[in-house]
Design an enzyme around this catalytic site. Structure first.
Site, mmCIF file in Angstrom:
data_model
loop_
_atom_site.group_PDB
_atom_site.id
_atom_site.type_symbol
_atom_site.label_atom_id
_atom_site.label_comp_id
_atom_site.label_asym_id
_atom_site.label_seq_id
_atom_site.Cartn_x
_atom_site.Cartn_y
_atom_site.Cartn_z
ATOM 1 N N MET A 109 0.823 -1.028 0.090
ATOM 2 C CA MET A 109 0.079 0.181 -0.038
ATOM 3 C C MET A 109 1.042 1.375 -0.250
ATOM 4 S SD MET A 109 -2.876 -1.229 2.856
ATOM 5 C CE MET A 109 -1.868 -1.719 3.686
ATOM 6 N N GLY A 134 1.725 4.053 4.631
ATOM 7 C CA GLY A 134 2.665 3.477 3.743
ATOM 8 C C GLY A 134 2.934 1.910 4.543
ATOM 9 N N SER A 135 2.528 0.891 3.998
ATOM 10 C CA SER A 135 2.521 -0.302 4.732
ATOM 11 C C SER A 135 2.522 -1.485 3.662
ATOM 12 C CB SER A 135 1.638 -0.326 5.858
ATOM 13 O OG SER A 135 0.246 0.170 5.513
ATOM 14 N N ARG A 136 2.143 -2.818 4.363
ATOM 15 C CA ARG A 136 1.944 -3.967 3.489
ATOM 16 C C ARG A 136 1.352 -4.942 4.272
ATOM 17 N NH1 ARG A 136 6.797 -7.162 0.811
ATOM 18 N NH2 ARG A 136 6.352 -9.267 0.846
#
Length: 247
Positions: A108, A196-198
């Protein structure tokens, strides 16, 4: 007759209301002081423009669209987040399963919706949080080295699905709503990751993958996989997924 265009309304996510209110107050005071204390219109309008753009970017990040998966989700794994597929591979899941699984990873960016949805219907079997680093979330090693939360869901068909929220280089807080023992559905939010990440999802090896690398997916809308053959009727569904429903 003139057709009326439907306008999509995106509310602000509850995880961002406090930050947005504080940010608005600070920017308002800064610009107010500049307006009265600095006799330079260029400086004032430059700061005002930067303030508006910055606020709109953060506001866009915390948008929370209303979504409902439009089809029968039984037997399917639905994307738990908005973003881009950055990995589809067979890996050794060493934290919970301690065996080989199929991993689907969604990255993301700061421009994606950062709410996370449950990927399957079922009962939350396990929830845990691990502290870690804050490396770029698109890197493979972020799955095992970054700060993360792990949620395991046992579907109505007895299949365990693991979803992991992973912090990125900018993310500094993972929020997880999942509670052990509670029943969850794909239309419910699982949590939220800030900036911001996953999200990684680990599935049995006989799972059919429905997406490709670099594909854009939408949380709670895009089917990313179909679980293996179902042999019995689930407790919470009216009927099992049949071959006819797969076509």
């Amino acid at each position: 007759m003139r057709r009326i265009r439907k306008i999509k309304v995106h509310k602000v996510h509850k995880e961002g209301t406090g930050l947005l209110l504080s940010m608005f107050t600070i920017l308002f005071i800064v610009n107010l002081v500049l307006f009265y204390a600095v006799n330079n219109k260029f400086i004032f309008y430059s700061v005002l423009t930067v303030s508006v753009v910055l606020y709109l970017i953060v506001l866009n990040f915390f948008r929370s669209p209303y979504r409902r998966f439009p089809y029968d989700s039984e037997g399917l794994v639905i994307a738990p987040a908005d973003g881009t597929i950055v990995a589809i591979e067979e890996v050794e899941e060493s934290q919970y399963f301690k065996d080989k699984r199929l991993q689907i990873s969604i990255f993301m960016s700061v421009f994606n919706v950062h709410a996370n949805w449950f990927p399957v219907n079922g009962t939350v079997k396990h929830v845990s949080h691990q502290n870690g680093r804050f490396q770029a979330a698109y890197l493979p090693k972020s799955s095992t080295e970054n700060e993360r939360s792990t949620i395991v869901i046992r579907t109505d068909y007895g299949v365990d699905v693991l979803t992991r929220q992973i912090a990125g280089a900018m993310a500094r807080r993972i929020v997880t709503y999942a509670k052990e023992g509670e029943y969850c559905e794909v239309n419910e939010q699982m949590g939220f990751i800030k900036f911001g990440s996953r999200v990684d999802t680990f599935l049995p090896l006989d799972t059919e993958i429905l997406v490709e690398p670099d594909q854009k997916v939408t949380g709670n809308q895009t089917p990313i996989a179909r679980l293996g053959k179902i042999t019995y009727t689930p407790k919470h569904a009216a009927h099992p997924v049949s071959d006819a429903s797969k076509s």
